[in-house]
Design a protein around this motif. Structure first.
Motif, PDB file in Angstrom:
ATOM      1  N   SER A  96       0.925  -1.344  -0.133  1.00  0.00           N
ATOM      2  CA  SER A  96       0.104   0.106  -0.154  1.00  0.00           C
ATOM      3  C   SER A  96       0.943   1.079   0.043  1.00  0.00           C
ATOM      4  O   SER A  96       2.318   1.131   0.079  1.00  0.00           O
ATOM      5  CB  SER A  96      -0.707  -0.010   1.324  1.00  0.00           C
ATOM      6  N   VAL A  97       0.149   2.450   0.037  1.00  0.00           N
ATOM      7  CA  VAL A  97       1.006   3.655   0.050  1.00  0.00           C
ATOM      8  C   VAL A  97       1.806   3.743   1.234  1.00  0.00           C
ATOM      9  O   VAL A  97       2.997   4.074   1.312  1.00  0.00           O
ATOM     10  CB  VAL A  97       0.044   4.896  -0.209  1.00  0.00           C
ATOM     11  N   ALA A  98       1.040   3.411   2.486  1.00  0.00           N
ATOM     12  CA  ALA A  98       1.527   3.402   3.667  1.00  0.00           C
ATOM     13  C   ALA A  98       2.688   2.351   3.815  1.00  0.00           C
ATOM     14  O   ALA A  98       3.890   2.618   4.428  1.00  0.00           O
ATOM     15  CB  ALA A  98       0.593   3.177   4.968  1.00  0.00           C
ATOM     16  N   ILE A 118       3.723   8.771   8.952  1.00  0.00           N
ATOM     17  CA  ILE A 118       3.350   8.603   7.783  1.00  0.00           C
ATOM     18  C   ILE A 118       2.076   9.452   7.312  1.00  0.00           C
ATOM     19  O   ILE A 118       2.034  10.050   6.460  1.00  0.00           O
ATOM     20  CB  ILE A 118       3.032   6.909   7.317  1.00  0.00           C
ATOM     21  N   ASP A 119       1.061   9.438   8.102  1.00  0.00           N
ATOM     22  CA  ASP A 119       0.010   9.909   8.161  1.00  0.00           C
ATOM     23  C   ASP A 119       0.159  11.355   8.042  1.00  0.00           C
ATOM     24  O   ASP A 119      -0.658  12.349   7.158  1.00  0.00           O
ATOM     25  CB  ASP A 119      -1.032   9.907   9.005  1.00  0.00           C
ATOM     26  N   ALA A 120       1.227  12.004   8.829  1.00  0.00           N
ATOM     27  CA  ALA A 120       1.372  13.361   8.862  1.00  0.00           C
ATOM     28  C   ALA A 120       1.992  13.856   7.549  1.00  0.00           C
ATOM     29  O   ALA A 120       1.814  14.750   7.176  1.00  0.00           O
ATOM     30  CB  ALA A 120       2.354  13.838  10.201  1.00  0.00           C
ATOM     31  N   ALA A 121       2.799  13.127   7.278  1.00  0.00           N
ATOM     32  CA  ALA A 121       3.671  13.466   5.757  1.00  0.00           C
ATOM     33  C   ALA A 121       2.737  13.290   4.701  1.00  0.00           C
ATOM     34  O   ALA A 121       2.807  14.090   3.761  1.00  0.00           O
ATOM     35  CB  ALA A 121       4.720  12.264   5.776  1.00  0.00           C
ATOM     36  N   LEU A 122       1.574  12.334   4.580  1.00  0.00           N
ATOM     37  CA  LEU A 122       0.644  12.491   3.502  1.00  0.00           C
ATOM     38  C   LEU A 122      -0.155  13.565   3.604  1.00  0.00           C
ATOM     39  O   LEU A 122      -0.594  14.289   2.519  1.00  0.00           O
ATOM     40  CB  LEU A 122      -0.025  11.205   3.550  1.00  0.00           C
ATOM     41  N   ASP A 123      -0.564  13.971   4.815  1.00  0.00           N
ATOM     42  CA  ASP A 123      -1.499  15.414   4.968  1.00  0.00           C
ATOM     43  C   ASP A 123      -0.601  16.460   4.440  1.00  0.00           C
ATOM     44  O   ASP A 123      -1.315  17.583   3.847  1.00  0.00           O
ATOM     45  CB  ASP A 123      -1.637  15.575   6.362  1.00  0.00           C
ATOM     46  N   GLY A 129      -5.416  10.458   3.954  1.00  0.00           N
ATOM     47  CA  GLY A 129      -6.426   9.451   3.778  1.00  0.00           C
ATOM     48  C   GLY A 129      -6.158   8.588   2.471  1.00  0.00           C
ATOM     49  O   GLY A 129      -6.610   7.525   2.299  1.00  0.00           O
ATOM     50  N   TYR A 130      -4.885   8.550   2.054  1.00  0.00           N
ATOM     51  CA  TYR A 130      -4.353   7.690   0.936  1.00  0.00           C
ATOM     52  C   TYR A 130      -3.690   6.642   1.622  1.00  0.00           C
ATOM     53  O   TYR A 130      -3.099   5.805   0.534  1.00  0.00           O
ATOM     54  CB  TYR A 130      -3.544   8.736  -0.060  1.00  0.00           C
ATOM     55  N   ALA A 131      -3.367   6.344   2.803  1.00  0.00           N
ATOM     56  CA  ALA A 131      -2.281   5.422   3.423  1.00  0.00           C
ATOM     57  C   ALA A 131      -2.620   4.128   2.894  1.00  0.00           C
ATOM     58  O   ALA A 131      -1.657   3.360   2.538  1.00  0.00           O
ATOM     59  CB  ALA A 131      -2.364   5.570   4.885  1.00  0.00           C
ATOM     60  N   GLU A 132      -3.928   3.693   2.723  1.00  0.00           N
ATOM     61  CA  GLU A 132      -4.003   2.228   2.473  1.00  0.00           C
ATOM     62  C   GLU A 132      -4.458   2.192   0.896  1.00  0.00           C
ATOM     63  O   GLU A 132      -4.977   0.985   0.325  1.00  0.00           O
ATOM     64  CB  GLU A 132      -5.333   1.666   3.233  1.00  0.00           C
ATOM     65  N   ARG A 133      -4.333   3.260   0.070  1.00  0.00           N
ATOM     66  CA  ARG A 133      -4.752   2.921  -1.321  1.00  0.00           C
ATOM     67  C   ARG A 133      -3.483   2.046  -2.005  1.00  0.00           C
ATOM     68  O   ARG A 133      -2.409   1.982  -1.569  1.00  0.00           O
ATOM     69  CB  ARG A 133      -4.523   4.347  -1.987  1.00  0.00           C
ATOM     70  N   ASP A 134      -3.830   1.413  -3.055  1.00  0.00           N
ATOM     71  CA  ASP A 134      -2.992   0.619  -4.036  1.00  0.00           C
ATOM     72  C   ASP A 134      -2.090   1.760  -4.642  1.00  0.00           C
ATOM     73  O   ASP A 134      -3.036   2.547  -5.437  1.00  0.00           O
ATOM     74  CB  ASP A 134      -3.808  -0.215  -4.766  1.00  0.00           C
ATOM     75  N   PRO A 135      -1.016   1.560  -4.909  1.00  0.00           N
ATOM     76  CA  PRO A 135      -0.282   2.712  -5.778  1.00  0.00           C
ATOM     77  C   PRO A 135      -0.695   2.666  -7.395  1.00  0.00           C
ATOM     78  O   PRO A 135      -0.470   3.554  -7.884  1.00  0.00           O
ATOM     79  CB  PRO A 135       1.264   2.122  -5.790  1.00  0.00           C
ATOM     80  N   ALA A 136      -1.387   1.435  -7.809  1.00  0.00           N
ATOM     81  CA  ALA A 136      -1.927   1.545  -9.145  1.00  0.00           C
ATOM     82  C   ALA A 136      -2.923   2.389  -9.380  1.00  0.00           C
ATOM     83  O   ALA A 136      -3.224   2.771 -10.605  1.00  0.00           O
ATOM     84  CB  ALA A 136      -2.302   0.048  -9.358  1.00  0.00           C
ATOM     85  N   THR A 137      -3.749   2.593  -8.171  1.00  0.00           N
ATOM     86  CA  THR A 137      -4.878   3.617  -8.264  1.00  0.00           C
ATOM     87  C   THR A 137      -4.359   5.071  -8.414  1.00  0.00           C
ATOM     88  O   THR A 137      -5.267   6.067  -8.484  1.00  0.00           O
ATOM     89  CB  THR A 137      -5.881   3.457  -7.177  1.00  0.00           C
ATOM     90  N   LEU A 138      -3.069   5.403  -8.387  1.00  0.00           N
ATOM     91  CA  LEU A 138      -2.877   6.948  -7.998  1.00  0.00           C
ATOM     92  C   LEU A 138      -2.320   7.391  -9.504  1.00  0.00           C
ATOM     93  O   LEU A 138      -2.077   6.601 -10.453  1.00  0.00           O
ATOM     94  CB  LEU A 138      -1.484   6.903  -7.252  1.00  0.00           C
TER      95      LEU A 138
END
Length: 218
Positions: A96-98, A118-123, A129-138
């Motif tokens: 996942s992204v995380a 990780i969450d703070a960096a994504l914010d 909210g992208y932590a559990e996303r599959d990289p293929a969906t980005l």
């Protein structure tokens, strides 16, 4: 006098099959972005490989690479703490992204603290909210931001940029340039960027080193 946190290339010489590719003496100050330009085959990316500790065995090299007083030249790549951002995001498709971001983090700390970082960096880069996303969906721009965060979360002491904006469209390229340059300046990371794009150099706003092919090339 270079700062104690400067990236220093002292009499670096790189050759291939006995033919000199480049010779460079350089000190990059904390937060400074130095751009290296030149035609294909001049050794721009090979220079970054040498600094990072990934120089292919086909090449020969001499000269010292230091971070302040710390000599890097004989250290393995993983011990140099030099971040490298490529033109391809190189995200792991099975994570996942995380998971991708956690892979870049140094060992230590509990799981909750690592996830908080990780969450703070994504914010911070607009990917909350992208932590559990599959990289293929980005999108391409989102993948590039995740790749940047993976490098930054490893807490590098210097940054190397190898054409990291070249595969993005004009709008995303400009957005990522601003983000990357702001992050390296905020963290006071000496940064060496390789590019073919004069707009990258202009946006970086620092020194530009033009490498030329050796006179006996070809």
């Amino acid at each position: 006098m270079p700062s104690s946190d400067s990236l220093i290339l002292d009499a670096v010489r790189i050759a291939l099959d006995g033919r000199s590719l480049l010779a460079l003496d350089l000190a990059v100050a904390p937060g400074e972005i130095v751009t290296v330009m030149g035609p294909s085959g001049v050794g721009k990316s090979t220079l970054l490989d040498y600094v990072a500790g990934f120089l292919p065995t086909a090449f020969s090299a001499s000269g010292a690479v230091r971070l302040g007083e710390l000599e890097l030249t004989a250290l393995p790549a993983e011990a140099r703490h030099v971040g490298l951002l490529f033109q391809d995001p190189l995200l792991f498709p099975h994570l996942s992204v995380a998971g991708n971001l956690a892979f870049g983090m140094r060992a230590g700390g509990n799981r909750r603290e690592r996830r908080r970082r990780i969450d703070a960096a994504l914010d911070e880069v607009g990917l909350g909210g992208y932590a559990e996303r599959d990289p293929a969906t980005l999108s391409g721009g989102q993948k590039a931001r995740v790749a940047l965060l993976r490098v930054l979360l490893s807490r590098p002491r210097a940054m190397l940029l190898d054409e990291p904006f070249s595969k993005l469209d004009a709008t995303r390229r400009d957005e990522l340039r601003r983000l990357v340059f702001a992050q390296v300046r905020e963290r006071r990371l000496p940064t060496l960027m390789v590019t073919h794009d004069a707009a990258d150099a202009q946006a970086a706003g620092g020194r530009v080193i033009e490498l030329d092919l050796p006179s006996d090339a070809g």
